[in-house]
Design an enzyme around this catalytic site. Structure first.
Site, PDB file in Angstrom:
ATOM      1  N   ASP A   1       0.916  -1.231   0.188  1.00  0.00           N
ATOM      2  CA  ASP A   1      -0.080  -0.036  -0.097  1.00  0.00           C
ATOM      3  C   ASP A   1       1.015   1.269   0.136  1.00  0.00           C
ATOM      4  OD1 ASP A   1      -2.328   1.392   0.228  1.00  0.00           O
ATOM      5  OD2 ASP A   1      -2.509   1.429   2.429  1.00  0.00           O
TER       6      ASP A   1
ATOM      7  N   GLU B   1       2.662   4.881  -4.249  1.00  0.00           N
ATOM      8  CA  GLU B   1       2.475   5.877  -5.521  1.00  0.00           C
ATOM      9  C   GLU B   1       4.181   6.440  -5.385  1.00  0.00           C
ATOM     10  OE1 GLU B   1       0.252   5.691  -2.925  1.00  0.00           O
ATOM     11  OE2 GLU B   1      -0.943   4.628  -4.225  1.00  0.00           O
TER      12      GLU B   1
ATOM     13  N   ASP C   1      -8.964   3.715  -2.276  1.00  0.00           N
ATOM     14  CA  ASP C   1      -9.994   4.034  -1.104  1.00  0.00           C
ATOM     15  C   ASP C   1     -11.303   4.467  -2.024  1.00  0.00           C
ATOM     16  OD1 ASP C   1      -8.076   3.529   0.460  1.00  0.00           O
ATOM     17  OD2 ASP C   1      -7.254   5.225   0.809  1.00  0.00           O
TER      18      ASP C   1
HETATM   19  C1  GLC Z   1      -4.771   3.608   2.769  1.00  0.00           C
HETATM   20  C2  GLC Z   1      -5.358   2.212   2.144  1.00  0.00           C
HETATM   21  C3  GLC Z   1      -6.322   1.444   2.835  1.00  0.00           C
HETATM   22  C4  GLC Z   1      -5.823   1.112   4.108  1.00  0.00           C
HETATM   23  C5  GLC Z   1      -5.196   2.428   4.769  1.00  0.00           C
HETATM   24  C6  GLC Z   1      -4.512   1.988   6.170  1.00  0.00           C
HETATM   25  O1  GLC Z   1      -5.608   4.379   2.843  1.00  0.00           O
HETATM   26  O2  GLC Z   1      -5.620   2.488   0.719  1.00  0.00           O
HETATM   27  O3  GLC Z   1      -6.905   0.236   2.227  1.00  0.00           O
HETATM   28  O4  GLC Z   1      -6.792   0.635   4.949  1.00  0.00           O
HETATM   29  O5  GLC Z   1      -4.234   3.103   3.931  1.00  0.00           O
HETATM   30  O6  GLC Z   1      -3.503   1.169   5.941  1.00  0.00           O
END
Ligand code: GLC
Length: 806
Positions: A412, A415, A490
C-alpha cells in the site's frame, strides 16, 4: 515547490515537430532514420506488433522499461519497400508506412486499411523549453495521431468516470487522491498509458511507454487529433494491430507480461478492516464467518498489527503470539494477509531502518541526504526500489512475516503517498541512487509502485519457491499484472462508487490488469444494508473479492446490517463459491492469453457498437453477463443483451439478442444472464473455503438454444508450479444446438492432472430431453425443476452427449 495533488505546474515551451528524415540503417526487422538530431527507429517485433522509438538530441536507442517483460521476439519475416512518400516496413499481417518529408508514421492492415496514422501537421517531436539548466532529456516529447471518423478510445488503466475515453484528457501520474474521488478526478494510484481504439469493430492498441508524467488528449482539443506526451525522456510507443480486442490484449500482455496463476484460495471471499485491532477481534471475525455459514478464505491485518507502523514488525501487545493466531486461523481455513508500506520509520533503534541506511538503500535529496517525509509511522525513509539490491533486501525482510504464517502481502501507499503536504508524492528531484546509475524520481515515478510489488513477489518466490505468491498493490505502472493484483484503493461507501467500479475494472482489464477488484461495501464513509447487499451482488463477480472499510466508519462485515442483507450477502458469496471452477478457468485463460476475466461487452462483441456505450454491464468470461443494480430502492433496470440467446439465471427466462429489456431484480437476484451454449462449470453447493477436494462433484451448466458456443474448463493442484510441468487438466466444452438436437462435447483432457474420481453432472437447461446418448449409447437422465441432468464419469478421453428434444 513541493508538488501536491492540485498544484502541479504545467510545462510551457514551443513544440517542434520532426522534419524530413533520411534512412540510415536497415536491419532484418527494423528501419533506422535520422531527422535532424533525432534518431527514429521502427521495428516489427511480431507480425501484428510494431515499436516506434524517437531519441532526440543524438541519444542512442534505448527501450529498457519496467513495462516490458518480453524482450526476445522470434524473428518476423519483414520486407521493406519504397513507396511514393517514403518507405513501408511490412510483416505478413500489417505494415508501418513512413513518409519521409516530413517524417510521419502510420499503419495499415493487409487489406490496406490504415489506422494509428500520425497527424500530418504535428507528427511527433519535442517541446523546446529554451530554459537553461535543464538536461536535454527533460524536454517533453509528444506524439500526435489522427483520429479517424468514428474512432473511439478505451483503456487507460485505472480511471474514474465511464468506460469510453474519447473526448477526454487523461493524466498518468500516480497519486493517493483525497477521499471521495469523483469523475472530476483524473489520475489515481496506477498509470497505464495504454489505449484501445475501436472503429467499426476493428481494434488496435497503443502503449506509450514512459514512466514519467504522461498526458493523453483523446480528441478533446481537436476531434480529429490525439496527443500523447511525456514530460521528458525518449518517445517510445508500441502499436498492437489487432484486429480484435482479444488479439490486442494477447499481444499487449505478451509484451508487458501475463497475470501469473494465483493460488486457488486467492479466488475465495476475503475480509478486511482498517484495522482488526487485536488477536481477539480477528478471532471473533473468523468465528462469525463460520458460525454464520458465510464462506471466507482470507483475513487481512491492516497497519495496526505493526509495532508503531514499523514494517516487518508485530505489535506484541495486540498480537502477542502471531504464529499461534495464524496457525489457528489456518486450521479454520483462513489465510492471513498483512499490509506492508514502503515508508521505513526513521528510528535509531529499529534494525530495518539502520540496515537500509547503512547500505545506502534509501532515496536521497538532490544534496545527497536521506530523503524523508511523513507517513503512518511518522518520519520515514523510502527504499529505492529501482535497485536490484534494494529489492532483494526488501524481499528478504518478508521472512519475518512468513515465519509467523503470513500467506500473502498487501503493498500500500506505494505511489509513494506522502503526508507533507497531505496527498503529495515524492518531488521529482529526489534521487534514486539505483545500482550505480542515479536517476531523479520524476523519471521513474509511475514505476515505483510496480517495483515495490516486484520486490515482494520475487522475495516470496525466493522464500517459498513451491508456492504461488499472493501480492496486492495499490500503485503501479503498465505491466504491474506480472507482480501483483491491483485493488483500486480508497473508494467510498457510495452508490456512485458501486456504479463506477464497473467501467473502472473493465478499463483495467482492457489495460492488462485482469486480477483486480474494488473494496466491497466501499472504504470511506458509512455503508448501509442495502448498499452492502448490492455491492456484494456485484463484488462476488470481481476477480478479486474483498470487503474492506476505513477506521471510524460503521462496521460492514456481511452480517453487520442484519436481515435481509446478511442473507443476501451469504447467498451471493455462496454463488461465487459455486462459480469457482468457472472463475479459475478464466484465470487460466487470462494467464495463457491475456483476456480479461471481468470484461466489457465490447470485448466479446466488438462489431456491435451499442456495446461501446454499455458500461454498466459486463461479462464474466464469455458465458455470463451481469447488469448490477447500482441505485437504492430500485428493483428494475434496463439491460442490453447483444446478439444470441440469453437466459435469466434465476428464472430461466429466455431472451433473443440484440435486445433492450427490463430486468426485475429484487435484492439477492441481481440481473445475471447465461449465454446460450456456453458451459459454466460449477462447484458444490456448500463450501466454507475455496479449498477443494478432487472428489467434489462438478456440474456443467449449459443453457441450450439454437447456435453453438464453447468454454474451457481448467483445473490443477490449486497452488504450486506443477502445472508448468503439465500437471493440469484442461478441456474444451462445446455445445451446438440445431433444431431439436443438442450436442455437448467434452473435449479430450489435456495435461496429466487427474481430477476425481468424481461425478460430472451435465445440467442442461432450456430444452426437454426425450432421448440422451453418451458416446453413441443410450443413457438415462433425470429432470429437476426443468433442468435435464445427465450423470457422466470423469475420464480423460472425449465424451459426446447427444440430446434429442421432444
Ligand atoms: C490506505 C489504504 C487503505 C488502508 C489504509 C490504512 O488508505 O488504501 O486500504 O486501509 O491506508 O493502511
Amino acid at each position: 515547490m513541493t508538488e501536491t495533488y492540485e498544484n502541479r505546474p504545467r510545462t510551457g515551451g514551443v513544440y517542434e515537430p520532426l522534419g524530413a528524415a533520411e534512412p540510415v540503417l536497415q536491419e532484418a526487422d527494423r528501419l533506422r532514420l535520422r531527422a535532424g538530431s533525432t534518431t527514429v527507429e521502427v521495428t516489427a517485433l511480431a507480425p501484428d506488433l510494431f515499436r516506434v522509438g524517437a531519441f532526440p538530441d543524438g541519444r542512442p536507442p534505448e527501450y529498457a522499461s519496467e513495462a516490458v517483460a518480453e524482450e526476445d521476439w522470434a524473428p518476423v519475416p519483414v520486407s521493406v519497400r519504397e513507396t511514393e512518400e517514403g518507405l513501408a516496413l511490412a510483416t505478413p499481417e500489417a505494415e508501418a508506412r513512413l513518409s519521409l518529408s516530413p517524417l510521419r508514421i502510420g499503419f495499415a492492415d493487409r487489406s490496406g486499411r490504415t489506422f494509428c496514422a500520425d497527424d500530418a501537421e504535428l507528427g511527433m517531436g519535442v517541446v523546446r523549453r529554451g530554459e537553461a539548466g535543464f538536461p536535454p532529456d527533460s524536454e517533453p516529447v509528444m506524439l500526435h495521431k489522427r483520429r479517424e471518423e468514428g474512432e473511439r478510445f478505451f483503456g487507460c488503466g485505472e480511471r474514474t468516470s465511464g468506460l469510453e475515453k474519447t473526448g477526454s484528457h487523461q493524466v498518468f501520474w500516480n497519486v493517493d487522491p483525497p477521499a471521495g474521488h469523483t469523475a472530476a478526478f483524473n489520475n489515481l494510484y496506477t498509470s497505464i498509458p495504454f489505449l484501445l481504439s475501436l472503429r467499426g469493430g476493428r481494434a488496435y492498441g497503443l502503449l506509450f511507454d514512459n514512466p514519467r508524467r504522461v498526458e493523453f488528449d483523446l480528441a478533446r482539443e481537436d476531434p480529429r487529433r490525439v496527443r500523447l506526451g511525456a514530460e521528458g525522456g525518449d518517445l517510445v510507443y508500441y502499436v498492437f494491430c489487432g484486429p480484435t480486442p482479444r488479439r490486442v490484449l494477447e499481444r499487449y500482455t505478451q509484451l508487458t507480461g501475463r497475470t501469473p496463476m494465483p493460488p486457488l484460495w486467492a479466488l475465495g471471499n476475503q475480509q478486511s478492516r482498517w484495522s482488526y485491532a487485536d488477536e481477539e477481534e480477528v478471532r471473533r471475525i473468523a468465528r462469525a464467518f463460520r458460525e454464520r455459514d458465510i464462506p471466507c478464505d482470507v483475513i487481512y491485518l491492516d497497519i495496526d498489527y505493526m509495532d508503531g507502523y514499523r514494517v516487518f514488525t508485530w505489535d506484541r501487545e495486540r498480537f502477542p503470539e502471531p504464529e499461534r493466531l495464524l496457525s489457528e486461523l489456518r486450521k479454520e481455513g483462513f489465510r492471513t494477509v498483512t499490509i506492508v508500506d514502503p515508508g521505513v520509520k526513521v528510528d535509531e533503534n529499529y534494525p530495518v531502518y539502520i540496515e537500509g541506511r547503512e547500505n545506502g538503500f534509501y532515496c536521497l535529496t538532490p544534496g545527497g541526504e536521506e530523503y524523508r517525509n511523513v507517513v503512518w509511522p511518522g518520519l520515514c525513509a523510502f527504499p529505492d526500489f529501482t535497485s536490484d539490491r534494494v529489492r532483494r533486501w526488501w524481499g528478504e525482510n518478508l521472512r519475518s512475516l512468513l515465519d509467523e504464517g503470513v500467506s500473502g502481502v498487501w503493498c500500500d501507499m506505494n505511489e509513494p503517498s506522502l503526508f507533507v503536504p497531505r496527498h503529495s508524492t515524492m518531488p521529482p528531484d529526489v534521487v534514486h541512487p539505483g545500482d550505480g546509475r542515479p536517476r531523479p524520481h520524476g523519471e521513474v515515478h509511475n514505476a515505483y509502485g510496480s517495483l515495490m510489488a516486484r520486490a515482494v513477489r520475487e522475495g516470496l518466490l525466493r522464500l517459498r519457491p513451491g508456492e504461488r505468491p499472493f501480492v496486492i498493490t495499490r500503485a503501479g505502472y503498465a505491466g504491474l499484472q506480472r507482480h501483483a493484483l491491483q485493488w483500486t484503493g480508497d473508494n467510498s461507501s457510495w452508490w456512485e462508487h458501486l456504479w463506477m467500479a464497473m467501467p473502472q475494472l473493465q478499463n483495467l482489464g482492457l489495460s492488462g490488469v485482469a486480477f483486480c477488484g474494488v473494496d466491497v461495501g466501499g472504504f470511506f464513509g458509512d455503508c448501509d444494508g442495502e448498499l452492502l447487499a448490492r455491492f456484494t451482488e456485484f463484488g462476488v463477480l470481481q476477480p478479486f473479492c474483498r470487503n474492506h472499510s476505513a477506521k471510524g466508519t460503521r462496521e460492514q462485515e456481511p452480517w453487520a446490517f442484519g436481515e435481509p442483507y446478511e442473507s443476501v450477502c451469504r447467498r451471493m458469496i455462496k454463488l461465487r463459491y459455486r462459480l469457482l471452477p468457472y472463475l479459475y478457468s478464466l484465470f487460466e485463460e487470462c494467464h495463457r492469453t491475456g483476456s480479461p476475466i471481468l470484461r466489457p461487452l465490447l470485448f466479446e462483441f466488438p462489431e456491435d457498437e451499442t456495446t461501446y456505450a454499455t458500461d454498466d454491464e459486463f461479462m464474466l468470461g464469455s458465458a455470463l453477463l451481469a447488469a448490477p443494480i447500482t441505485r437504492p430502492g430500485i428493483r428494475h433496470r434496463h439491460v442490453y443483451l447483444p446478439e444470441g440467446s440469453w437466459f435469466h439465471l434465476w428464472s430461466g427466462e429466455r431472451f433473443e439478442g440484440p435486445a433492450h429489456i427490463l430486468a426485475h431484480a429484487p435484492l439477492g437476484e441481481p440481473p445475471l444472464y447465461a449465454r446460450a451454449n456456453h458451459a459454466i462449470p460449477l462447484g458444490p453447493e456448500l463450501s466454507h473455503t475455496g479449498e477443494r477436494s478432487p472428489e467434489d462433484p462438478l456440474t456443467l451448466m449449459i443453457h441450450a438454444a439454437g447456435g453453438s458456443g464453447s468454454t474451457t474448463l481448467y483445473e490443477d493442484e490449486g497452488d504450486g508450479f506443477g502445472y508448468r510441468e503439465g500437471v493440469y487438466a484442461r478441456r474444451e466444452i462445446s455445445c451446438e444446438t440445431t433444431g431439436r438436437r443438442t450436442t455437448v462435447r467434452l473435449g479430450e483432457r489435456e495435461g496429466s492432472y487427474e481430477p476425481g474420481p468424481r461425478e460430472v453432472l451435465l445440467d442442461v437447461r432450456g430444452i426437454r430431453g426425450a432421448r440422451t446418448r453418451v458416446d453413441g449409447e443410450e443413457r438415462g437422465f433425470r429432470v429437476e425443476d426443468g433442468r435435464l441432468l445427465v450423470s457422466l464419469e470423469e475420464r480423460p478421453g472425449e465424451t459426446v452427449v447427444e440430446i434429442e428434444a421432444t
